[in-house]
Enzyme design. Structure first.
Site, PDB file in Angstrom:
ATOM      1  CG  HIS A 114     -13.725  -2.364  -9.474  1.00  0.00           C
ATOM      2  ND1 HIS A 114     -12.781  -1.869  -8.598  1.00  0.00           N
ATOM      3  CD2 HIS A 114     -14.918  -1.913  -9.017  1.00  0.00           C
ATOM      4  CE1 HIS A 114     -13.385  -1.149  -7.651  1.00  0.00           C
ATOM      5  NE2 HIS A 114     -14.676  -1.175  -7.880  1.00  0.00           N
ATOM      6  CB  CYS A 142     -18.768  -3.499 -35.868  1.00  0.00           C
ATOM      7  SG  CYS A 142     -18.520  -2.538 -34.353  1.00  0.00           S
ATOM      8  N   PRO A 168      -0.575  -4.462   5.593  1.00  0.00           N
ATOM      9  CG  PRO A 168       1.279  -4.479   4.170  1.00  0.00           C
ATOM     10  CD  PRO A 168      -0.211  -4.625   4.186  1.00  0.00           C
TER      11      PRO A 168
HETATM   12  P1  OAD Z   1      -5.240   0.586  -3.255  1.00  0.00           P
HETATM   13  O1  OAD Z   1      -4.048   0.821  -4.113  1.00  0.00           O
HETATM   14  O2  OAD Z   1      -6.112   1.753  -2.937  1.00  0.00           O
HETATM   15  O3  OAD Z   1      -4.787  -0.018  -1.851  1.00  0.00           O
HETATM   16  C1  OAD Z   1      -3.836  -1.045  -1.765  1.00  0.00           C
HETATM   17  C2  OAD Z   1      -3.797  -1.536  -0.330  1.00  0.00           C
HETATM   18  O4  OAD Z   1      -2.902  -2.620  -0.265  1.00  0.00           O
HETATM   19  C3  OAD Z   1      -3.312  -0.496   0.689  1.00  0.00           C
HETATM   20  O5  OAD Z   1      -4.208  -0.451   1.790  1.00  0.00           O
HETATM   21  C4  OAD Z   1      -1.957  -1.033   1.136  1.00  0.00           C
HETATM   22  O6  OAD Z   1      -1.633  -0.738   2.487  1.00  0.00           O
HETATM   23  C5  OAD Z   1      -2.162  -2.515   0.940  1.00  0.00           C
HETATM   24  N1  OAD Z   1      -0.914  -3.304   0.762  1.00  0.00           N
HETATM   25  C6  OAD Z   1       0.311  -2.904   0.358  1.00  0.00           C
HETATM   26  N2  OAD Z   1       1.160  -3.940   0.303  1.00  0.00           N
HETATM   27  C7  OAD Z   1       0.459  -5.038   0.677  1.00  0.00           C
HETATM   28  C8  OAD Z   1       0.761  -6.421   0.819  1.00  0.00           C
HETATM   29  N3  OAD Z   1       1.986  -6.913   0.543  1.00  0.00           N
HETATM   30  N4  OAD Z   1      -0.220  -7.255   1.240  1.00  0.00           N
HETATM   31  C9  OAD Z   1      -1.458  -6.783   1.537  1.00  0.00           C
HETATM   32  N5  OAD Z   1      -1.802  -5.498   1.399  1.00  0.00           N
HETATM   33  C10 OAD Z   1      -0.866  -4.632   0.972  1.00  0.00           C
HETATM   34  O7  OAD Z   1      -6.057  -0.605  -3.937  1.00  0.00           O
HETATM   35  P2  OAD Z   1      -7.613  -0.961  -3.842  1.00  0.00           P
HETATM   36  O8  OAD Z   1      -8.112  -0.823  -2.453  1.00  0.00           O
HETATM   37  O9  OAD Z   1      -7.771  -2.276  -4.498  1.00  0.00           O
HETATM   38  O10 OAD Z   1     -10.746   0.922  -9.033  1.00  0.00           O
HETATM   39  O11 OAD Z   1      -8.247   0.154  -4.742  1.00  0.00           O
HETATM   40  C11 OAD Z   1      -9.634   0.110  -4.980  1.00  0.00           C
HETATM   41  C12 OAD Z   1      -9.938   0.591  -6.364  1.00  0.00           C
HETATM   42  O12 OAD Z   1      -9.317   1.867  -6.592  1.00  0.00           O
HETATM   43  C13 OAD Z   1      -9.364  -0.251  -7.488  1.00  0.00           C
HETATM   44  O13 OAD Z   1     -10.134  -1.393  -7.768  1.00  0.00           O
HETATM   45  C14 OAD Z   1      -9.369   0.696  -8.647  1.00  0.00           C
HETATM   46  C15 OAD Z   1      -8.768   1.881  -7.935  1.00  0.00           C
HETATM   47  O14 OAD Z   1      -9.012   3.131  -8.469  1.00  0.00           O
HETATM   48  C16 OAD Z   1     -11.053   1.244 -10.316  1.00  0.00           C
HETATM   49  O15 OAD Z   1     -10.197   1.368 -11.158  1.00  0.00           O
HETATM   50  C17 OAD Z   1     -12.520   1.440 -10.557  1.00  0.00           C
END
Ligand code: OAD
Length: 251
Positions: free
Chosen positions: A120, A151, A215
């Site tokens: 991303h 610019c 988790p």
């Molecule tokens: P999310 O915020 O959707 O998900 C975060 C994940 O991390 C969840 O499944 C949680 O359960 C998990 N989590 C929480 N604490 C944790 C820990 N200590 N260790 C491991 N996991 C943990 O984030 P993404 O899946 O990255 O895109 O979201 C995907 C995309 O949605 C992002 O890149 C962004 C967002 O909108 C854009 O902005 C285009």
């Protein structure tokens, strides 16, 4: 959980073709809030209002004020945690080929990972909406919002907003890595945003083992992933890294 860590360490130790797909959860222990779930950014602000390219085009000042400025200051203070460092170590040990990250925080590179696909994009750089010239975010003058290029064009982070395509080279390489890996570690992602969420399916369909570290269960759990290690990324990845090191010493 210890049994699952042992299992994952053996699976990783047995391959030189593991790939990690990471999401916001891996950076929570670095002080960066996730997008979804408790304390998530999208609980406070509507992504379609602030993270869609049409919203940025309509009102760049609002998007800079509500999203970009705050994120930049959080990211500027963040340091890699045990999970970022653990993945970098697995690359050094010859087991992990690459990290595909949905995060824009640059923490994998800071931790020492060399092959990182920023699916991303990145907040470390800005791009001019007119001439496409890039400049480092750290060098920006934010006295006037939105900041502008020499610019006169408005600057935007060099990331992928909703409504934009994934850079084709990143998409193609990520799909190739997913199709060619033997193990995919899916760390800290809710696996809800496409096309990133498709990568574990590609890996599974090509015969790879898919291991989730999170988790909470996700839509992949019990269907696409072979198993879920239900714990925080820092603790789990560090434990896998340590055990892989021990297994190498005894082999
Ligand atoms: P999310 O915020 O959707 O998900 C975060 C994940 O991390 C969840 O499944 C949680 O359960 C998990 N989590 C929480 N604490 C944790 C820990 N200590 N260790 C491991 N996991 C943990 O984030 P993404 O899946 O990255 O895109 O979201 C995907 C995309 O949605 C992002 O890149 C962004 C967002 O909108 C854009 O902005 C285009």
């Amino acid at each position: 959980m210890q049994d699952l860590i042992e299992r994952a360490a053996r699976d990783v130790a047995a391959t030189r073709r593991a790939v990690a797909l990471t999401g916001a959860g891996i950076s929570i222990e670095s002080g960066i809030p996730p997008f979804r779930g408790p304390g998530g950014l999208w609980e406070k602000i509507d992504p379609m209002e602030v993270a869609h390219i049409d919203a940025f085009r309509r009102d760049p000042q609002k998007v800079w004020d509500l999203l970009i400025r705050g994120m930049q200051s959080v990211l500027a203070q963040a340091q890699p945690n045990l999970a970022h460092r653990g993945l970098a170590a697995l690359e050094d040990m010859g087991h992990l080929q690459a990290v595909i990250t949905q995060n824009v925080d640059g923490l994998h590179q800071q931790a020492g990972s060399r092959d990182v696909i920023e699916f991303h994009g990145s907040f470390a750089w800005q791009r001019c909406m007119v001439c496409e010239r890039r400049c480092r975010s750290a060098e920006l003058d934010l006295a006037v919002i939105p900041p502008r290029c020499d610019c006169g064009g408005i600057l935007r982070p060099d990331c992928v907003f909703f409504g934009e395509m994934i850079p084709p080279a990143h998409l193609v390489r990520s799909q190739q890595l997913a199709a060619g890996c033997q193990v995919m570690l899916v760390v800290g992602t809710s696996a809800t945003v496409q096309p990133a969420a498709m990568l574990p399916l590609i890996a599974r369909d090509a015969g790879a083992l898919v291991i989730e570290i999170n988790p909470e269960p996700t839509p992949l759990t019990g269907s696409v992933s072979d198993y879920l290690i239900p714990g925080p990324a820092g603790q789990v990845v560090a434990a896998i890294r340590d055990r892989v090191g021990e297994l190498k010493e005894t082999s």
